[in-house]
Design an enzyme around this catalytic site. Structure first.
Site, PDB file in Angstrom:
ATOM      1  N   THR A  15      -2.622  10.995   5.255  1.00 51.12           N
ATOM      2  CA  THR A  15      -2.294  10.884   6.678  1.00 51.12           C
ATOM      3  C   THR A  15      -1.026  11.639   7.057  1.00 51.12           C
ATOM      4  O   THR A  15      -0.941  12.231   8.129  1.00 51.12           O
ATOM      5  CB  THR A  15      -2.095   9.386   7.026  1.00 51.12           C
ATOM      6  N   SER A  60      -6.398  10.474  -0.262  1.00 53.57           N
ATOM      7  CA  SER A  60      -6.056  10.017  -1.614  1.00 53.57           C
ATOM      8  C   SER A  60      -7.115   9.109  -2.227  1.00 53.57           C
ATOM      9  O   SER A  60      -7.065   8.826  -3.420  1.00 53.57           O
ATOM     10  CB  SER A  60      -4.684   9.342  -1.628  1.00 53.57           C
ATOM     11  N   GLN A 278      -4.212 -12.467 -10.643  1.00 52.17           N
ATOM     12  CA  GLN A 278      -4.561 -12.054  -9.278  1.00 52.17           C
ATOM     13  C   GLN A 278      -3.379 -12.250  -8.326  1.00 52.17           C
ATOM     14  O   GLN A 278      -3.426 -11.795  -7.185  1.00 52.17           O
ATOM     15  CB  GLN A 278      -5.768 -12.863  -8.770  1.00 52.17           C
ATOM     16  N   CYS A 279      -2.343 -12.953  -8.794  1.00 57.14           N
ATOM     17  CA  CYS A 279      -1.156 -13.138  -7.941  1.00 57.14           C
ATOM     18  C   CYS A 279      -0.437 -11.808  -7.775  1.00 57.14           C
ATOM     19  O   CYS A 279      -0.444 -10.969  -8.668  1.00 57.14           O
ATOM     20  CB  CYS A 279      -0.184 -14.129  -8.563  1.00 57.14           C
TER      21      CYS A 279
HETATM   22  N1  ASP Z   1      -6.681   7.432   3.662  1.00 56.48           N
HETATM   23  C1  ASP Z   1      -5.340   7.980   3.650  1.00 56.48           C
HETATM   24  C2  ASP Z   1      -5.048   8.416   2.221  1.00 56.48           C
HETATM   25  O1  ASP Z   1      -4.707   7.632   1.395  1.00 56.48           O
HETATM   26  C3  ASP Z   1      -4.369   6.982   4.124  1.00 56.48           C
HETATM   27  C4  ASP Z   1      -2.938   7.440   4.050  1.00 56.48           C
HETATM   28  O2  ASP Z   1      -2.635   8.592   3.920  1.00 56.48           O
HETATM   29  O3  ASP Z   1      -2.049   6.607   4.158  1.00 56.48           O
HETATM   30  O4  ASP Z   1      -5.161   9.588   1.948  1.00 56.48           O
END
Ligand code: ASP
Length: 342
Positions: A15, A60, A278-279
């Site tokens: 993003t 990602s 899982q905590c």
């Molecule tokens: N879906 C995006 C990614 O991980 C979300 C981000 O960049 O925060 O590439």
């Protein structure tokens, strides 16, 4: 040729590097070479900022060990040229990449700061600018020629966290990462306050890179009422060499004879069984409660306070390097890069 110290920005996607397409208005990755046009304030740093971008920027969610190898090699090959490295990366799998790199780049003596954002750099209101600017400041922070943070870290929303202790815990808030089992390495406000006593010392030998990964790993997340049939479907995977059991609390599992039998069969097959909790915070303590005693008898490995992301990437490296179940037990319980409290 300038004699300013040089810092390398590595853009992988996510993003942070998105802008609105001038025609259709949708978010698309931007040409990272134009970063100083988009953010002219970067020129105020007394640094030579150089950048390199993945040929194909990725969301990602599509990251693989091949990308980690590409990043680690890039850092290794340019290690002497730069005083630090900032990786721009999607936040979704950032904790996996940070964990993997912390194990791959050893011994590290320069900062590798991974950052991203919840809102793109090309939107009016965003967290991308602050995250990037402060990451650059941290990656270039030296005192008497010694870097303040010679670690692989995640910087997000005013917190600098040890990469292999971090978890993405919020899909929306700017405050997206936490490291519940380790204090922040720094906090950024009007000034950046470093928690020096929690930061690892820089490595003294030359940097080497681990590049081999295996993925013969299964994950069993337990839940109340889990069916024998579903759990036993793990047995169909004859390739599996390690299993991560996500247990309750401090390492507790339902007292079901079929679960014992399943784990015993896997252990007999040579599968290394690692028990996590899982905590979000705290540590596994096998044998504390009666319900975890069978795991001790079976020879399961306690993952102590390691995160899932660090556990997984550590196992992938051990498998890539050919470790068997006993080799995994011995190596897993060593502290490689501050990821586990042993
Ligand atoms: N879906 C995006 C990614 O991980 C979300 C981000 O960049 O925060 O590439």
């Amino acid at each position: 040729m300038s004699n300013k110290p040089a810092l390398l920005l590595i853009y992988t996607g996510g993003t942070i590097g998105m802008v609105r397409h001038p025609k259709h208005g949708q978010l698309v990755p931007f040409d990272f070479n134009g970063i100083s046009t988009l953010m002219p304030e970067l020129q105020q740093f007394d640094l030579e900022l150089e950048s390199i971008s993945f040929a194909q920027p990725i969301d990602s969610s599509n990251v693989t060990p091949e990308h980690w190898v590409e990043l680690a090699q890039l850092i290794h090959d340019n290690y002497d040229r730069y005083i630090g490295f900032v990786i721009l990366h999607g936040s979704d799998t950032m904790a996996y990449t940070a964990s993997a790199l912390s194990f791959m780049l050893t011994p590290l003596s320069k900062p590798v700061i991974i950052t991203g954002s919840q809102l793109p750099i090309g939107m009016i209101r965003n967290d991308a600018r602050e995250n990037l600017i402060t990451s650059i400041e941290i990656a270039s922070a030296y005192e008497h020629g010694v870097p303040l943070v010679p670690e692989v870290c995640i910087y997000f929303d005013n917190l600098l966290l040890r990469g292999n202790r971090s978890k993405k815990f919020n899909a929306e808030k700017f405050e997206a990462f936490q490291s519940p089992n380790y204090p922040p390495l720094a906090e950024a406000a009007t000034r950046i306050r470093y928690n020096h006593s929690y930061i690892r010392e820089r490595g003294r030998q030359s940097l080497s890179v681990r590049t081999k990964f295996g993925n013969q790993i299964g994950v069993l997340k337990l839940f109340p009422g889990i069916s024998e049939h579903f759990a036993n479907s793990l047995l169909a995977d004859q390739e599996m060499k390690a299993l991560i059991v996500e247990s309750f609390g401090s390492g507790n599992v339902p007292s079901k004879p079929w679960l014992n039998k399943l784990l015993a069969t896997l252990v007999d097959r040579g599968v290394a069984v690692v028990v996590l909790t899982q905590c979000l915070g705290g540590s596994v303590e096998l044998g504390k409660y009666e319900v975890s005693a069978p795991l001790v008898a079976l020879g399961c490995i306690s993952g102590l306070d390691i995160t899932f992301e660090a556990c997984l990437t550590k196992l992938m490296i051990l498998l890539g390097e050919g470790a068997d179940a006993e080799g995994i037990r011995q190596a897993f319980l060593q502290n490689w890069a501050g990821e586990i409290t042993v």
